[in-house]
Motif scaffolding. Sequence first.
Motif, PDB file in Angstrom:
ATOM      1  N   GLY A 216     -45.319 -74.332  29.085  1.00  0.00           N
ATOM      2  CA  GLY A 216     -44.039 -73.749  28.707  1.00  0.00           C
ATOM      3  C   GLY A 216     -43.958 -73.380  27.248  1.00  0.00           C
ATOM      4  O   GLY A 216     -43.081 -72.612  26.833  1.00  0.00           O
ATOM      5  N   GLY A 217     -44.876 -73.920  26.450  1.00  0.00           N
ATOM      6  CA  GLY A 217     -44.927 -73.594  25.034  1.00  0.00           C
ATOM      7  C   GLY A 217     -43.651 -73.962  24.295  1.00  0.00           C
ATOM      8  O   GLY A 217     -42.777 -74.675  24.799  1.00  0.00           O
ATOM      9  N   PHE A 218     -43.549 -73.478  23.083  1.00  0.00           N
ATOM     10  CA  PHE A 218     -42.375 -73.773  22.269  1.00  0.00           C
ATOM     11  C   PHE A 218     -41.094 -73.209  22.884  1.00  0.00           C
ATOM     12  O   PHE A 218     -40.052 -73.884  22.849  1.00  0.00           O
ATOM     13  N   PRO A 219     -41.115 -72.014  23.482  1.00  0.00           N
ATOM     14  CA  PRO A 219     -39.883 -71.526  24.122  1.00  0.00           C
ATOM     15  C   PRO A 219     -39.373 -72.448  25.223  1.00  0.00           C
ATOM     16  O   PRO A 219     -38.170 -72.451  25.514  1.00  0.00           O
ATOM     17  N   GLY A 220     -40.252 -73.223  25.836  1.00  0.00           N
ATOM     18  CA  GLY A 220     -39.833 -74.118  26.905  1.00  0.00           C
ATOM     19  C   GLY A 220     -38.994 -75.286  26.438  1.00  0.00           C
ATOM     20  O   GLY A 220     -38.330 -75.939  27.242  1.00  0.00           O
ATOM     21  N   VAL A 221     -39.039 -75.559  25.144  1.00  0.00           N
ATOM     22  CA  VAL A 221     -38.297 -76.696  24.611  1.00  0.00           C
ATOM     23  C   VAL A 221     -37.271 -76.282  23.564  1.00  0.00           C
ATOM     24  O   VAL A 221     -36.440 -77.084  23.160  1.00  0.00           O
ATOM     25  N   GLN A 222     -37.338 -75.018  23.130  1.00  0.00           N
ATOM     26  CA  GLN A 222     -36.431 -74.550  22.074  1.00  0.00           C
ATOM     27  C   GLN A 222     -35.905 -73.156  22.438  1.00  0.00           C
ATOM     28  O   GLN A 222     -36.626 -72.156  22.364  1.00  0.00           O
ATOM     29  N   GLU A 223     -34.617 -73.115  22.834  1.00  0.00           N
ATOM     30  CA  GLU A 223     -34.014 -71.840  23.245  1.00  0.00           C
ATOM     31  C   GLU A 223     -33.995 -70.823  22.112  1.00  0.00           C
ATOM     32  O   GLU A 223     -34.082 -69.614  22.349  1.00  0.00           O
ATOM     33  N   GLN A 224     -33.898 -71.290  20.882  1.00  0.00           N
ATOM     34  CA  GLN A 224     -33.818 -70.383  19.728  1.00  0.00           C
ATOM     35  C   GLN A 224     -35.195 -70.163  19.087  1.00  0.00           C
ATOM     36  O   GLN A 224     -35.304 -69.966  17.885  1.00  0.00           O
ATOM     37  N   TYR A 225     -36.220 -70.141  19.908  1.00  0.00           N
ATOM     38  CA  TYR A 225     -37.578 -70.023  19.384  1.00  0.00           C
ATOM     39  C   TYR A 225     -37.806 -68.756  18.582  1.00  0.00           C
ATOM     40  O   TYR A 225     -38.649 -68.706  17.683  1.00  0.00           O
ATOM     41  N   THR A 226     -37.069 -67.684  18.894  1.00  0.00           N
ATOM     42  CA  THR A 226     -37.284 -66.421  18.173  1.00  0.00           C
ATOM     43  C   THR A 226     -36.918 -66.529  16.696  1.00  0.00           C
ATOM     44  O   THR A 226     -37.342 -65.696  15.896  1.00  0.00           O
ATOM     45  N   ALA A 227     -36.161 -67.573  16.331  1.00  0.00           N
ATOM     46  CA  ALA A 227     -35.758 -67.734  14.935  1.00  0.00           C
ATOM     47  C   ALA A 227     -36.945 -68.008  14.026  1.00  0.00           C
ATOM     48  O   ALA A 227     -36.885 -67.741  12.818  1.00  0.00           O
ATOM     49  N   ILE A 228     -38.049 -68.540  14.587  1.00  0.00           N
ATOM     50  CA  ILE A 228     -39.253 -68.798  13.781  1.00  0.00           C
ATOM     51  C   ILE A 228     -40.495 -68.188  14.438  1.00  0.00           C
ATOM     52  O   ILE A 228     -41.621 -68.511  14.045  1.00  0.00           O
ATOM     53  N   LEU A 229     -40.304 -67.331  15.403  1.00  0.00           N
ATOM     54  CA  LEU A 229     -41.404 -66.797  16.204  1.00  0.00           C
ATOM     55  C   LEU A 229     -42.465 -66.107  15.369  1.00  0.00           C
ATOM     56  O   LEU A 229     -43.674 -66.291  15.603  1.00  0.00           O
ATOM     57  N   ASN A 230     -42.069 -65.320  14.394  1.00  0.00           N
ATOM     58  CA  ASN A 230     -43.054 -64.589  13.591  1.00  0.00           C
ATOM     59  C   ASN A 230     -43.944 -65.541  12.799  1.00  0.00           C
ATOM     60  O   ASN A 230     -45.143 -65.298  12.643  1.00  0.00           O
ATOM     61  N   GLN A 231     -43.375 -66.636  12.316  1.00  0.00           N
ATOM     62  CA  GLN A 231     -44.150 -67.562  11.492  1.00  0.00           C
ATOM     63  C   GLN A 231     -45.196 -68.318  12.312  1.00  0.00           C
ATOM     64  O   GLN A 231     -46.381 -68.319  11.975  1.00  0.00           O
ATOM     65  N   TYR A 232     -44.772 -68.987  13.392  1.00  0.00           N
ATOM     66  CA  TYR A 232     -45.767 -69.763  14.136  1.00  0.00           C
ATOM     67  C   TYR A 232     -46.731 -68.862  14.892  1.00  0.00           C
ATOM     68  O   TYR A 232     -47.894 -69.200  15.081  1.00  0.00           O
ATOM     69  N   SER A 233     -46.272 -67.652  15.277  1.00  0.00           N
ATOM     70  CA  SER A 233     -47.183 -66.702  15.931  1.00  0.00           C
ATOM     71  C   SER A 233     -48.240 -66.197  14.960  1.00  0.00           C
ATOM     72  O   SER A 233     -49.393 -65.967  15.353  1.00  0.00           O
ATOM     73  N   TYR A 234     -47.861 -66.024  13.702  1.00  0.00           N
ATOM     74  CA  TYR A 234     -48.827 -65.583  12.702  1.00  0.00           C
ATOM     75  C   TYR A 234     -49.942 -66.622  12.544  1.00  0.00           C
ATOM     76  O   TYR A 234     -51.130 -66.277  12.490  1.00  0.00           O
ATOM     77  N   ILE A 235     -49.569 -67.896  12.503  1.00  0.00           N
ATOM     78  CA  ILE A 235     -50.575 -68.955  12.399  1.00  0.00           C
ATOM     79  C   ILE A 235     -51.457 -68.967  13.637  1.00  0.00           C
ATOM     80  O   ILE A 235     -52.687 -69.089  13.543  1.00  0.00           O
ATOM     81  N   GLU A 236     -50.873 -68.822  14.810  1.00  0.00           N
ATOM     82  CA  GLU A 236     -51.656 -68.773  16.044  1.00  0.00           C
ATOM     83  C   GLU A 236     -52.655 -67.620  16.023  1.00  0.00           C
ATOM     84  O   GLU A 236     -53.819 -67.780  16.417  1.00  0.00           O
ATOM     85  N   ASP A 237     -52.206 -66.458  15.567  1.00  0.00           N
ATOM     86  CA  ASP A 237     -53.090 -65.287  15.536  1.00  0.00           C
ATOM     87  C   ASP A 237     -54.245 -65.497  14.570  1.00  0.00           C
ATOM     88  O   ASP A 237     -55.400 -65.146  14.868  1.00  0.00           O
ATOM     89  N   LYS A 238     -53.973 -66.051  13.414  1.00  0.00           N
ATOM     90  CA  LYS A 238     -55.037 -66.283  12.434  1.00  0.00           C
ATOM     91  C   LYS A 238     -55.990 -67.383  12.892  1.00  0.00           C
ATOM     92  O   LYS A 238     -57.194 -67.318  12.638  1.00  0.00           O
ATOM     93  N   ALA A 239     -55.455 -68.377  13.590  1.00  0.00           N
ATOM     94  CA  ALA A 239     -56.285 -69.511  14.010  1.00  0.00           C
ATOM     95  C   ALA A 239     -57.161 -69.175  15.208  1.00  0.00           C
ATOM     96  O   ALA A 239     -58.233 -69.757  15.389  1.00  0.00           O
ATOM     97  N   GLY A 240     -56.734 -68.260  16.044  1.00  0.00           N
ATOM     98  CA  GLY A 240     -57.498 -67.961  17.252  1.00  0.00           C
ATOM     99  C   GLY A 240     -57.563 -69.182  18.150  1.00  0.00           C
ATOM    100  O   GLY A 240     -56.544 -69.822  18.427  1.00  0.00           O
ATOM    101  N   ASP A 241     -58.782 -69.550  18.585  1.00  0.00           N
ATOM    102  CA  ASP A 241     -58.923 -70.701  19.481  1.00  0.00           C
ATOM    103  C   ASP A 241     -59.030 -72.024  18.736  1.00  0.00           C
ATOM    104  O   ASP A 241     -59.255 -73.069  19.351  1.00  0.00           O
ATOM    105  N   ALA A 242     -58.848 -72.014  17.422  1.00  0.00           N
ATOM    106  CA  ALA A 242     -58.995 -73.248  16.639  1.00  0.00           C
ATOM    107  C   ALA A 242     -57.913 -74.272  16.950  1.00  0.00           C
ATOM    108  O   ALA A 242     -58.094 -75.459  16.659  1.00  0.00           O
TER     109      ALA A 242
END
Length: 306
Positions: A216-242
């Motif tokens: 369910g990821g972060f949206p599964g536990v936080q309805e307002q996930y879009t408020a920080i979506l760009n930040q944690y998604s940026y880290i995910e994109d840079k990290a790849g499978d790390a």
Amino acid sequence: MKGMKGLFAAAAASALFLTFARAQLDKPALTSNLDYLLEGNANNLPTVNRQIAIWASGYIPKDCQDLGAGEGYDASEFEVYEVTYDDCADPWLFCRHKDVETTIETAAETFSKLPVKVRDWVRQILLLPGADSAFAINGNVAFFGSTGGNVDVMIHESAHGLDGFAAFGENLSTSEGFLAAYDADTHVPDDYARSSQAENVAQNTVVAVYDKNVPGGFPGVQEQYTAILNQYSYIEDKAGDALLPGGTCDRHLENSETVVLGSAANATVSRVRRAAGAWKVPQSGLKGEYSKIVKEFQPFQFREGF
């Protein structure tokens, strides 16, 4: 086990010297703390099989000696353990103060939950007595009190290394890409993330690990996930499978050298014991061959006090 509330709820002293400036962020916090992520990360990040071996007394990694001394502890008060995980040929060195409440078994298991590409950027681990707090200094991470059994705290402190060593190709908290993601969002994850961009990156890394590993990821536990979506998604994109479990290590940090304490240097070792192989000086050097050993970097320090 205490959650992120007990660890990052106060206006903590936090500094990263020479690499980043510390400045209070002006965006509001999405929640007061990240306690609600701890159970998901603890239950869904798999443990890795491990073997634990203790060093003979009288020897300690130099970084453990120096950092322990900085907290007022003598090197002779520490037990040094090699913890070898199935996904890496070389062990991590844990320096455990004899009075800390966290056992080596608990700390070693908790650390195993960190994906190996995150563990790669941790040098020595210290376990120290006292009120719950933590620090990260030049790849070494220290956990006081019960924090050595808290996977989210381990993720947070390790994230400072990912940031400080530019593990994903850039120092995240000063990169144009992450700062643009911050500008595009309306909030930061929690109150502690407001301390600085470095702390914001570390807390967003906790969110990113949750998002990548918990059903369910972060949206599964936080309805307002879009408020920080760009930040944690940026880290995910840079990290790849790390940020995902699996794979094998590619150790990026060398251990500090082994210090021989007076108790060992002055000990008389019989020829029989030497011949039987029952005595040897512990070696901190890496046995495996790794492609990107980092030796030059800007020194950095984060200290979380609460």
